[in-house]
Design a protein around this motif. Sequence first.
Motif, PDB file in Angstrom:
ATOM      1  N   LYS A 265       6.900  10.363   4.459  1.00 47.81           N
ATOM      2  CA  LYS A 265       6.439   9.106   5.043  1.00 47.81           C
ATOM      3  C   LYS A 265       7.456   8.663   6.088  1.00 47.81           C
ATOM      4  O   LYS A 265       8.625   8.489   5.774  1.00 47.81           O
ATOM      5  CB  LYS A 265       6.287   8.037   3.957  1.00 47.81           C
ATOM      6  CG  LYS A 265       6.051   6.631   4.444  1.00 47.81           C
ATOM      7  CD  LYS A 265       4.737   6.520   5.154  1.00 47.81           C
ATOM      8  CE  LYS A 265       4.545   5.120   5.723  1.00 47.81           C
ATOM      9  NZ  LYS A 265       4.243   5.105   7.119  1.00 47.81           N
TER      10      LYS A 265
ATOM     11  N   ARG B  49      -3.870  13.994  -0.681  1.00 45.98           N
ATOM     12  CA  ARG B  49      -3.809  13.991   0.787  1.00 45.98           C
ATOM     13  C   ARG B  49      -4.437  12.712   1.343  1.00 45.98           C
ATOM     14  O   ARG B  49      -3.935  12.130   2.295  1.00 45.98           O
ATOM     15  CB  ARG B  49      -4.518  15.230   1.330  1.00 45.98           C
ATOM     16  CG  ARG B  49      -3.797  15.860   2.459  1.00 45.98           C
ATOM     17  CD  ARG B  49      -4.401  17.176   2.907  1.00 45.98           C
ATOM     18  NE  ARG B  49      -3.383  18.195   2.683  1.00 45.98           N
ATOM     19  CZ  ARG B  49      -3.458  19.187   1.836  1.00 45.98           C
ATOM     20  NH1 ARG B  49      -4.539  19.361   1.125  1.00 45.98           N
ATOM     21  NH2 ARG B  49      -2.477  20.046   1.709  1.00 45.98           N
ATOM     22  N   GLU B  50      -5.527  12.282   0.718  1.00 44.56           N
ATOM     23  CA  GLU B  50      -6.184  11.035   1.140  1.00 44.56           C
ATOM     24  C   GLU B  50      -5.243   9.849   0.980  1.00 44.56           C
ATOM     25  O   GLU B  50      -5.176   8.982   1.848  1.00 44.56           O
ATOM     26  CB  GLU B  50      -7.456  10.802   0.330  1.00 44.56           C
ATOM     27  CG  GLU B  50      -8.553  11.809   0.607  1.00 44.56           C
ATOM     28  CD  GLU B  50      -9.759  11.609  -0.297  1.00 44.56           C
ATOM     29  OE1 GLU B  50      -9.957  10.475  -0.799  1.00 44.56           O
ATOM     30  OE2 GLU B  50     -10.476  12.593  -0.504  1.00 44.56           O
ATOM     31  N   ARG B  51      -4.529   9.799  -0.128  1.00 41.44           N
ATOM     32  CA  ARG B  51      -3.566   8.720  -0.367  1.00 41.44           C
ATOM     33  C   ARG B  51      -2.467   8.740   0.696  1.00 41.44           C
ATOM     34  O   ARG B  51      -2.058   7.695   1.197  1.00 41.44           O
ATOM     35  CB  ARG B  51      -2.922   8.858  -1.745  1.00 41.44           C
ATOM     36  CG  ARG B  51      -3.823   8.552  -2.891  1.00 41.44           C
ATOM     37  CD  ARG B  51      -3.956   7.059  -3.070  1.00 41.44           C
ATOM     38  NE  ARG B  51      -4.699   6.772  -4.274  1.00 41.44           N
ATOM     39  CZ  ARG B  51      -4.528   5.687  -4.995  1.00 41.44           C
ATOM     40  NH1 ARG B  51      -3.644   4.786  -4.636  1.00 41.44           N
ATOM     41  NH2 ARG B  51      -5.258   5.480  -6.051  1.00 41.44           N
TER      42      ARG B  51
ATOM     43  N   LEU C 102       0.827  -1.205   0.000  1.00 41.80           N
ATOM     44  CA  LEU C 102       0.000   0.000   0.000  1.00 41.80           C
ATOM     45  C   LEU C 102       0.863   1.258   0.000  1.00 41.80           C
ATOM     46  O   LEU C 102       0.567   2.223  -0.723  1.00 41.80           O
ATOM     47  CB  LEU C 102      -0.945   0.015   1.205  1.00 41.80           C
ATOM     48  CG  LEU C 102      -1.897   1.206   1.300  1.00 41.80           C
ATOM     49  CD1 LEU C 102      -2.842   1.230   0.099  1.00 41.80           C
ATOM     50  CD2 LEU C 102      -2.677   1.166   2.598  1.00 41.80           C
ATOM     51  N   GLU C 103       1.936   1.261   0.766  1.00 39.43           N
ATOM     52  CA  GLU C 103       2.833   2.430   0.794  1.00 39.43           C
ATOM     53  C   GLU C 103       3.483   2.642  -0.571  1.00 39.43           C
ATOM     54  O   GLU C 103       3.513   3.767  -1.084  1.00 39.43           O
ATOM     55  CB  GLU C 103       3.900   2.250   1.874  1.00 39.43           C
ATOM     56  CG  GLU C 103       3.355   2.334   3.277  1.00 39.43           C
ATOM     57  CD  GLU C 103       4.336   1.882   4.335  1.00 39.43           C
ATOM     58  OE1 GLU C 103       4.178   2.315   5.487  1.00 39.43           O
ATOM     59  OE2 GLU C 103       5.270   1.091   4.035  1.00 39.43           O
TER      60      GLU C 103
ATOM     61  N   ASP D 129      -2.713  10.082   3.692  1.00 42.85           N
ATOM     62  CA  ASP D 129      -3.331   9.742   4.983  1.00 42.85           C
ATOM     63  C   ASP D 129      -3.433   8.229   5.163  1.00 42.85           C
ATOM     64  O   ASP D 129      -3.248   7.721   6.268  1.00 42.85           O
ATOM     65  CB  ASP D 129      -4.726  10.369   5.110  1.00 42.85           C
ATOM     66  CG  ASP D 129      -4.687  11.865   5.352  1.00 42.85           C
ATOM     67  OD1 ASP D 129      -3.597  12.397   5.694  1.00 42.85           O
ATOM     68  OD2 ASP D 129      -5.743  12.513   5.200  1.00 42.85           O
ATOM     69  N   GLN D 130      -3.720   7.512   4.091  1.00 43.05           N
ATOM     70  CA  GLN D 130      -3.847   6.054   4.157  1.00 43.05           C
ATOM     71  C   GLN D 130      -2.564   5.385   4.651  1.00 43.05           C
ATOM     72  O   GLN D 130      -2.608   4.324   5.250  1.00 43.05           O
ATOM     73  CB  GLN D 130      -4.206   5.471   2.786  1.00 43.05           C
ATOM     74  CG  GLN D 130      -5.597   5.742   2.334  1.00 43.05           C
ATOM     75  CD  GLN D 130      -5.837   5.184   0.927  1.00 43.05           C
ATOM     76  OE1 GLN D 130      -4.964   4.579   0.314  1.00 43.05           O
ATOM     77  NE2 GLN D 130      -7.035   5.408   0.422  1.00 43.05           N
ATOM     78  N   ILE D 131      -1.425   6.012   4.371  1.00 40.93           N
ATOM     79  CA  ILE D 131      -0.143   5.430   4.763  1.00 40.93           C
ATOM     80  C   ILE D 131       0.526   6.253   5.871  1.00 40.93           C
ATOM     81  O   ILE D 131       1.724   6.143   6.095  1.00 40.93           O
ATOM     82  CB  ILE D 131       0.799   5.258   3.549  1.00 40.93           C
ATOM     83  CG1 ILE D 131       1.082   6.600   2.871  1.00 40.93           C
ATOM     84  CG2 ILE D 131       0.216   4.252   2.563  1.00 40.93           C
ATOM     85  CD1 ILE D 131       2.155   6.540   1.802  1.00 40.93           C
ATOM     86  N   GLU D 132      -0.293   7.071   6.541  1.00 43.88           N
ATOM     87  CA  GLU D 132       0.182   7.914   7.645  1.00 43.88           C
ATOM     88  C   GLU D 132       1.327   8.827   7.218  1.00 43.88           C
ATOM     89  O   GLU D 132       2.311   9.007   7.935  1.00 43.88           O
ATOM     90  CB  GLU D 132       0.582   7.054   8.841  1.00 43.88           C
ATOM     91  CG  GLU D 132      -0.592   6.260   9.400  1.00 43.88           C
ATOM     92  CD  GLU D 132      -0.217   5.354  10.550  1.00 43.88           C
ATOM     93  OE1 GLU D 132       0.942   5.377  11.004  1.00 43.88           O
ATOM     94  OE2 GLU D 132      -1.100   4.615  11.003  1.00 43.88           O
TER      95      GLU D 132
ATOM     96  N   ASN E 127       0.791   3.890  -3.113  1.00 41.74           N
ATOM     97  CA  ASN E 127       0.363   5.273  -2.866  1.00 41.74           C
ATOM     98  C   ASN E 127       1.471   6.272  -3.165  1.00 41.74           C
ATOM     99  O   ASN E 127       1.202   7.337  -3.733  1.00 41.74           O
ATOM    100  CB  ASN E 127      -0.150   5.424  -1.440  1.00 41.74           C
ATOM    101  CG  ASN E 127      -1.550   4.873  -1.276  1.00 41.74           C
ATOM    102  OD1 ASN E 127      -2.106   4.267  -2.182  1.00 41.74           O
ATOM    103  ND2 ASN E 127      -2.137   5.072  -0.122  1.00 41.74           N
TER     104      ASN E 127
END
Length: 105
Positions: free
Chosen positions: A102, A77-79, A14-15, A81-84, A18
Motif C-alpha cells: 500500500k 485482490r478486490e480488497r 477503509l485502509e 484494489d479498494q485501497i489502491e 482492508n
Amino acid sequence: LFLSRMPNVQLTSLERVNLFYVTHELIRYTLETSRATGLTISLTVERRQLIFKVKDNSTPVDEAMAKKRSEEIKPLRERMDQIEGTIGLVTEQGSMVVIYRKDLV
C-alpha cells in the motif's frame, strides 16, 4: 518489540480495515489449507510504501498448491484494489509468500 522503530503512518478507516482483513484471511488460509508448520508475518516501510509479507514454511511447493493459493487470494485482490494496493504470490526459498503493498500519501 520492533514497532517502536516504525514510523507513524496514518491510514484511513477503509485502509486499516482492508489491511487487517487481508492479513486475517491469509493467516486463516494458511492454517486451514497448507502443510505449513510455521508462519512468518512481516511489515516494513520502504520508500513511502507499506509492505506486508505472509510466508509459510510448507515444502515442497508444488504447482497444485501454488494454483490453489493463487485462487485463494483473488477475493483479497478486490480488497487491495479498494485501497489502491497490490497483492501477489511468489515462491521464496521453497516457501509460499504473499506480498501485499500500500502506497503512503
